[in-house]
Enzyme design. Structure first.
Site, short mmCIF file in Angstrom:
data_model
loop_
_atom_site.label_atom_id
_atom_site.label_comp_id
_atom_site.label_asym_id
_atom_site.label_seq_id
_atom_site.Cartn_x
_atom_site.Cartn_y
_atom_site.Cartn_z
N GLY A 112 1.04 -1.06 0.05
CA GLY A 112 0.14 -0.05 -0.16
C GLY A 112 0.60 1.29 -0.02
O GLY A 112 1.07 1.95 1.15
N TYR A 113 1.41 1.60 -1.07
CA TYR A 113 2.14 2.67 -1.33
C TYR A 113 1.32 3.90 -1.96
O TYR A 113 0.94 4.91 -1.44
CB TYR A 113 3.69 2.49 -2.19
CG TYR A 113 4.83 2.13 -1.23
CD1 TYR A 113 4.57 1.14 -0.19
CD2 TYR A 113 5.94 2.17 -1.60
CE1 TYR A 113 5.67 0.42 0.49
CE2 TYR A 113 7.01 1.62 -0.98
CZ TYR A 113 7.06 1.14 0.14
OH TYR A 113 8.07 0.30 0.87
N SER A 114 0.89 3.51 -3.49
CA SER A 114 0.49 4.72 -4.33
C SER A 114 -0.74 5.20 -3.80
O SER A 114 -1.50 4.24 -3.13
CB SER A 114 0.35 4.13 -5.81
OG SER A 114 1.62 3.53 -6.09
N SER A 155 -1.84 -3.94 -6.12
CA SER A 155 -1.82 -5.18 -6.77
C SER A 155 -2.00 -6.28 -5.77
O SER A 155 -1.53 -6.42 -4.65
CB SER A 155 -0.35 -5.67 -7.25
OG SER A 155 -0.15 -4.92 -8.29
N GLU A 169 13.88 -4.67 -4.23
CA GLU A 169 13.45 -5.23 -5.60
C GLU A 169 14.51 -4.99 -6.56
O GLU A 169 14.54 -4.62 -7.57
CB GLU A 169 12.49 -3.83 -6.26
CG GLU A 169 10.98 -4.17 -6.03
CD GLU A 169 10.09 -3.30 -6.61
OE1 GLU A 169 10.53 -1.95 -6.50
OE2 GLU A 169 9.10 -3.23 -6.96
C1 LIG Z 1 0.04 -2.98 -13.10
C2 LIG Z 1 0.59 -1.94 -11.92
C3 LIG Z 1 0.65 -2.54 -10.51
C4 LIG Z 1 0.95 -1.67 -9.40
N1 LIG Z 1 0.94 -2.19 -8.34
C5 LIG Z 1 1.16 -1.48 -7.13
C6 LIG Z 1 1.22 -1.81 -5.95
O1 LIG Z 1 0.91 -3.27 -5.85
N2 LIG Z 1 1.16 -1.04 -4.89
C7 LIG Z 1 1.39 0.43 -5.18
O2 LIG Z 1 1.62 0.91 -4.12
N3 LIG Z 1 1.54 0.89 -6.41
C8 LIG Z 1 1.33 0.07 -7.40
N4 LIG Z 1 1.52 0.31 -8.71
C9 LIG Z 1 1.51 2.04 -8.91
C10 LIG Z 1 2.82 2.45 -9.44
O3 LIG Z 1 3.82 2.24 -8.55
C11 LIG Z 1 2.54 4.10 -9.97
O4 LIG Z 1 1.57 3.77 -11.10
C12 LIG Z 1 3.77 4.40 -10.55
O5 LIG Z 1 4.58 4.76 -9.42
C13 LIG Z 1 3.29 5.96 -11.13
O6 LIG Z 1 2.63 6.67 -10.45
P1 LIG Z 1 1.24 7.31 -10.85
O7 LIG Z 1 0.49 6.08 -11.70
O8 LIG Z 1 0.46 7.90 -9.74
O9 LIG Z 1 1.69 8.34 -12.11
P2 LIG Z 1 2.25 9.71 -11.88
O10 LIG Z 1 3.33 9.81 -10.82
O11 LIG Z 1 1.02 10.60 -11.60
O12 LIG Z 1 2.98 9.93 -13.21
C14 LIG Z 1 2.29 10.41 -14.34
C15 LIG Z 1 3.14 10.59 -15.69
O13 LIG Z 1 4.20 11.76 -15.21
C16 LIG Z 1 5.58 11.20 -15.28
N5 LIG Z 1 6.19 11.68 -14.17
C17 LIG Z 1 5.78 11.78 -12.81
N6 LIG Z 1 7.12 12.46 -12.14
C18 LIG Z 1 7.91 12.79 -12.94
C19 LIG Z 1 9.27 13.57 -12.83
N7 LIG Z 1 9.58 13.69 -11.81
N8 LIG Z 1 9.82 13.62 -14.01
C20 LIG Z 1 9.32 12.93 -15.29
N9 LIG Z 1 8.33 12.46 -15.48
C21 LIG Z 1 7.37 12.29 -14.41
C22 LIG Z 1 5.49 9.71 -15.08
O14 LIG Z 1 6.44 9.07 -15.64
C23 LIG Z 1 4.04 9.31 -15.87
O15 LIG Z 1 4.38 9.25 -17.40
C24 LIG Z 1 1.11 -0.33 -9.68
C25 LIG Z 1 0.95 -0.04 -11.33
C26 LIG Z 1 0.89 -0.56 -11.97
C27 LIG Z 1 0.80 -0.02 -13.68
#
Ligand SMILES: Cc1cc2nc3c(=O)[nH]c(=O)nc-3n(C[C@H](O)[C@H](O)[C@H](O)COP(=O)(O)OP(=O)(O)OC[C@H]3O[C@@H](n4cnc5c(N)ncnc54)[C@H](O)[C@@H]3O)c2cc1C
Length: 393
Positions: A132-134, A166, A249
């Site tokens: 539970g991070y995101s 996930s 990781e």
């Molecule tokens: C299949 C899947 C499984 C997952 N499982 C888990 C899980 O079990 N637990 C959990 O906690 N999370 C999980 N996640 C979440 C995952 O860690 C996040 O999706 C990821 O960290 C990106 O965050 P966000 O989706 O909020 O996108 P955002 O952080 O909002 O990013 C949106 C866009 O902006 C870009 N961006 C953001 N910041 C910057 C920067 N500083 N410089 C340049 N570009 C930037 C990103 O690359 C992206 O293209 C999962 C995601 C997926 C797709």
């Protein structure tokens, strides 16, 4: 760089290969190739039973210290296990997050009581975990976490929302980053809590993905509770623990993953032969390119492991992630190009996607989870190339 394995490692490989050949039979034979990306719903109970069978024979938590239920195997033997596991087309594991992320975190930062209580359940695959991070608004920028917990008596009371969690629908426990100091900002005031999922204050809502399946979820904490003692590290100092988890990781399983990638590529070649597009010079060129790139990825992964063995900080892992995620996404597109319009159709009811279609759709996520491509590039730019840090809000 020496890419060969030592004699004792090859003996270990033979042991793993024989064990899998003798055990992935009978009721377990039907699980071969099941439960991969976009297919986590498949045969869950049966895969739990298979994972428990592995555990009972000492094939889980290979790198953990013996006193915590592991085998303290060297890195290269862990890699060999994953290679052979993938080569046998054994079913996807059910507790990657517990075994690869939380377990090592508890071994490094947990109290003896937390270790005694949770490590055996992870090793035996009797307790499954989710991460539970995101949160909405806190993905790449994890320090923006807003879920909060306060200590009331001998319990933490948690409120807020996680997202993209996930396998939360299958998990017994969640390791969650929450804000425990009112008014704190960014990295300060966060704590790392262990939260039971089966309670009235936790609601899991599946998110339907492109694949039509629901690998991840929204998780709502509404006065959810956990014991006061179930904070890992000091209260308010959870950021360091959360980062330690990400540091684990390190991807001993990534080389095994590449055995799976090679199988997928071979499948694309076989498909091209079947549908008659292997003679198309553009397709043939893309297939050759994919072969070459996969070899580059494998060589880089071995180099990365050697670097870990030598105690590297791990920035190489960002290069590895960038390479394989993009490669795998491209392979999904190549499979569709090879098949042409046929790729758009599904077989008769219940209209399940086949492996290539599921892969094509799920692999869109590869460049996002575990740190997006852009974030990996930032790490490479700043920590490997020493370029100026990007401005941060
Ligand atoms: C299949 C899947 C499984 C997952 N499982 C888990 C899980 O079990 N637990 C959990 O906690 N999370 C999980 N996640 C979440 C995952 O860690 C996040 O999706 C990821 O960290 C990106 O965050 P966000 O989706 O909020 O996108 P955002 O952080 O909002 O990013 C949106 C866009 O902006 C870009 N961006 C953001 N910041 C910057 C920067 N500083 N410089 C340049 N570009 C930037 C990103 O690359 C992206 O293209 C999962 C995601 C997926 C797709």
């Amino acid at each position: 760089m020496d890419l060969s394995y030592a004699a004792e490692d090859e003996a270990f490989r033979a042991e793993v290969r024989d064990w899998l050949a003798e055990n992935l039979v009978g009721e377990f034979a039907a699980l071969k190739g099941r439960g991969g990306s976009g297919r986590e719903h498949e045969f869950h109970e049966e895969r739990v039973a298979w994972n428990q069978h592995l555990a009972a024979h000492g094939w889980t938590c290979l790198g953990w210290p013996v006193e915590h239920g592991g085998r303290d195997l060297p890195l290269f033997q862990q890699v060999i296990f994953h290679e052979e596991y993938a080569r046998a087309n054994a079913p996807a594991g059910v507790n990657h997050l517990g075994e690869q992320l939380l377990g090592p975190t508890l071994i490094a930062h947990g109290t003896p009581e937390q270790q005694r209580r949770f490590l055996p359940g992870i090793a035996a695959v009797t307790e499954l975990w989710c991460q539970g991070y995101s949160e909405p608004g806190a993905g790449s920028d994890l320090a923006a976490v807003r879920s909060r917990a306060e200590l009331r008596g001998d319990e933490w009371v948690i409120n807020g929302q996680k997202v993209w969690t996930s396998l939360a629908q299958q998990a017994d426990w969640c390791f969650a980053v929450v804000r425990t100091e009112a008014g704190s900002r960014r990295h300060a005031g966060l704590s790392y809590l262990l939260v039971p999922m089966d309670q009235p204050g936790v609601e899991v809502r599946p998110i339907q993905q492109l694949t039509g399946t629901s690998e991840f979820n929204e998780v709502f904490f509404d006065d959810a509770r956990t014991e006061a003692s179930l904070v890992v590290g000091e209260p308010g100092a959870g950021w360091a623990v959360a980062m330690a988890t990400l540091g684990f990781e390190r991807g001993v399983s990534t080389i095994g993953q590449q055995v799976g990638f090679a199988r997928e590529l071979a499948d694309v070649v076989a498909t091209a032969r079947r549908v008659g597009t292997l003679d198309d010079p553009v397709i043939a060129d893309r297939i050759a390119q994919a072969h070459v790139e996969l070899e580059v990825i494998r060589t880089h992964a071995l180099r990365t492991l050697s670097a870990y063995d030598a105690g590297s900080s791990g920035a190489e892992a960002s290069v590895a992630k960038l390479l394989w995620a993009r490669w795998h996404r491209d392979l999904g597109e190549l499979a569709m190009a090879v098949r042409g319009p046929e790729a758009l159709t599904v077989a008769a009811a219940p209209y399940e996607l086949d492996d290539q279609q599921a892969n094509f759709l799920f692999s869109r996520a590869d460049t996002i989870y575990g740190g997006s491509d852009e974030i990996q590039r930032n790490i490479i730019a700043e920590r490997v190339l020493g370029l100026p840090k990007e401005p941060r809000p």
